[in-house]
Motif scaffolding. Structure first.
Motif, PDB file in Angstrom:
ATOM      1  N   HIS A  19       7.848  32.896 -14.753  1.00 57.33           N
ATOM      2  CA  HIS A  19       6.406  32.841 -14.501  1.00 57.33           C
ATOM      3  C   HIS A  19       6.070  33.460 -13.144  1.00 57.33           C
ATOM      4  CE1 HIS A  19       5.044  30.626 -18.002  1.00 57.33           C
ATOM      5  NE2 HIS A  19       6.023  29.767 -17.836  1.00 57.33           N
ATOM      6  N   ALA A  20       6.913  33.202 -12.138  1.00 57.55           N
ATOM      7  CA  ALA A  20       6.678  33.781 -10.812  1.00 57.55           C
ATOM      8  C   ALA A  20       6.745  35.298 -10.883  1.00 57.55           C
ATOM      9  CB  ALA A  20       7.699  33.237  -9.812  1.00 57.55           C
ATOM     10  N   ASP A  21       7.715  35.828 -11.615  1.00 57.93           N
ATOM     11  CA  ASP A  21       7.823  37.280 -11.776  1.00 57.93           C
ATOM     12  C   ASP A  21       6.600  37.843 -12.495  1.00 57.93           C
ATOM     13  OD1 ASP A  21      10.286  37.211 -10.522  1.00 57.93           O
ATOM     14  OD2 ASP A  21      11.450  37.386 -12.375  1.00 57.93           O
ATOM     15  N   CYS A  27      -0.179  40.710 -10.180  1.00 58.02           N
ATOM     16  CA  CYS A  27      -0.829  41.001  -8.905  1.00 58.02           C
ATOM     17  C   CYS A  27      -0.579  42.448  -8.490  1.00 58.02           C
ATOM     18  CB  CYS A  27      -0.339  40.027  -7.827  1.00 58.02           C
ATOM     19  SG  CYS A  27      -1.267  40.151  -6.276  1.00 58.02           S
ATOM     20  N   ASP A  28       0.644  42.916  -8.652  1.00 53.69           N
ATOM     21  CA  ASP A  28       0.949  44.315  -8.323  1.00 53.69           C
ATOM     22  C   ASP A  28       0.066  45.254  -9.146  1.00 53.69           C
ATOM     23  OD1 ASP A  28       2.866  43.479  -6.503  1.00 53.69           O
ATOM     24  OD2 ASP A  28       4.571  43.947  -7.808  1.00 53.69           O
ATOM     25  N   ALA A  29      -0.076  44.977 -10.441  1.00 51.47           N
ATOM     26  CA  ALA A  29      -0.917  45.810 -11.314  1.00 51.47           C
ATOM     27  C   ALA A  29      -2.381  45.750 -10.870  1.00 51.47           C
ATOM     28  CB  ALA A  29      -0.799  45.356 -12.767  1.00 51.47           C
ATOM     29  N   MET A  35       1.202  36.052  -2.869  1.00 53.30           N
ATOM     30  CA  MET A  35       1.948  35.016  -2.155  1.00 53.30           C
ATOM     31  C   MET A  35       1.939  33.725  -2.965  1.00 53.30           C
ATOM     32  SD  MET A  35      -0.473  33.384   0.864  1.00 53.30           S
ATOM     33  CE  MET A  35      -0.907  34.909   1.656  1.00 53.30           C
ATOM     34  N   THR A  36       2.965  32.945  -2.738  1.00 58.04           N
ATOM     35  CA  THR A  36       2.956  31.570  -3.204  1.00 58.04           C
ATOM     36  C   THR A  36       2.866  30.707  -1.957  1.00 58.04           C
ATOM     37  OG1 THR A  36       5.383  31.517  -3.269  1.00 58.04           O
ATOM     38  CG2 THR A  36       4.234  32.006  -5.345  1.00 58.04           C
ATOM     39  N   GLY A 145       6.461  25.943 -14.083  1.00 61.28           N
ATOM     40  CA  GLY A 145       6.260  27.308 -13.619  1.00 61.28           C
ATOM     41  C   GLY A 145       5.030  27.980 -14.177  1.00 61.28           C
ATOM     42  N   SER A 146       4.388  27.379 -15.171  1.00 62.53           N
ATOM     43  CA  SER A 146       3.205  27.991 -15.769  1.00 62.53           C
ATOM     44  C   SER A 146       1.994  27.819 -14.856  1.00 62.53           C
ATOM     45  CB  SER A 146       2.924  27.382 -17.141  1.00 62.53           C
ATOM     46  OG  SER A 146       2.574  26.016 -17.009  1.00 62.53           O
TER      47      SER A 146
END
Length: 166
Positions: A19-21, A27-29, A35-36, A145-146
């Motif tokens: 989920h983090a990935d 965000c990159d897109a 950030m977390t 992680g969701s």
């Protein structure tokens, strides 16, 4: 029995990493800074100026980004929040559930004007994202992680000109 517990813990950890990935890739897109962080204070309502009869109020949080000792301000535009009520003088319902200790995934534009923070953590209403106007988000990261985006409402996108593609 012990082996089953370890396997379950490993699966949950892998799910959280996946989920983090996904959040980072999203965000990159969207051309944002990712950030977390852990909430250390918030949420707090702040009044704003009016545009076409709609108050552009904000909710502010204080967070500590992972791996940092700094405290960042998070400026959240209420008009993009789930549960926003036009010209209400309170934190929208979705943002009001954020509590001290919650882990957040944030995508937006970093600022450093003497203080550290992040803003533009909301949809960009379908416009092509840029680092100055990213397609951002704010999400509470659940134990598995969701996460759900609280800043994706497009109802008021037309305040800034012609209606953008949604």
């Amino acid at each position: 029995m012990q082996k089953s517990r370890w396997m379950l813990a490993a699966l949950l950890l892998c799910a959280g990493v996946a989920h983090a990935d996904e959040n980072k890739a999203q965000c990159d897109a969207g051309k944002g800074s990712y950030m977390t962080a852990t909430v250390v204070k918030g949420p707090k309502f702040t009044s704003g100026k009016f545009l076409k009869g709609v108050e552009l109020s904000h909710t502010h949080l204080k967070v500590k980004p992972d791996g940092s000792n700094d405290i960042y301000d998070v400026a959240i535009d209420n008009v993009f929040a789930q549960g926003y009520e036009k010209n209400s003088k309170q934190v929208p319902e979705s943002l009001a559930q954020i509590r001290t200790g919650d882990k957040l995934a944030l995508c937006g534009q970093l600022y450093d004007d003497g203080s550290k923070g992040i803003h533009w953590v909301h949809t960009n209403c379908g416009a092509a994202p840029t680092p100055q106007k990213p397609n951002g988000f704010i999400k509470i990261i659940e134990s598995d992680g969701s996460s759900d985006n609280f800043e994706n409402v497009t109802t008021y996108c037309d305040l800034w000109g012609k209606q953008r593609k949604r």
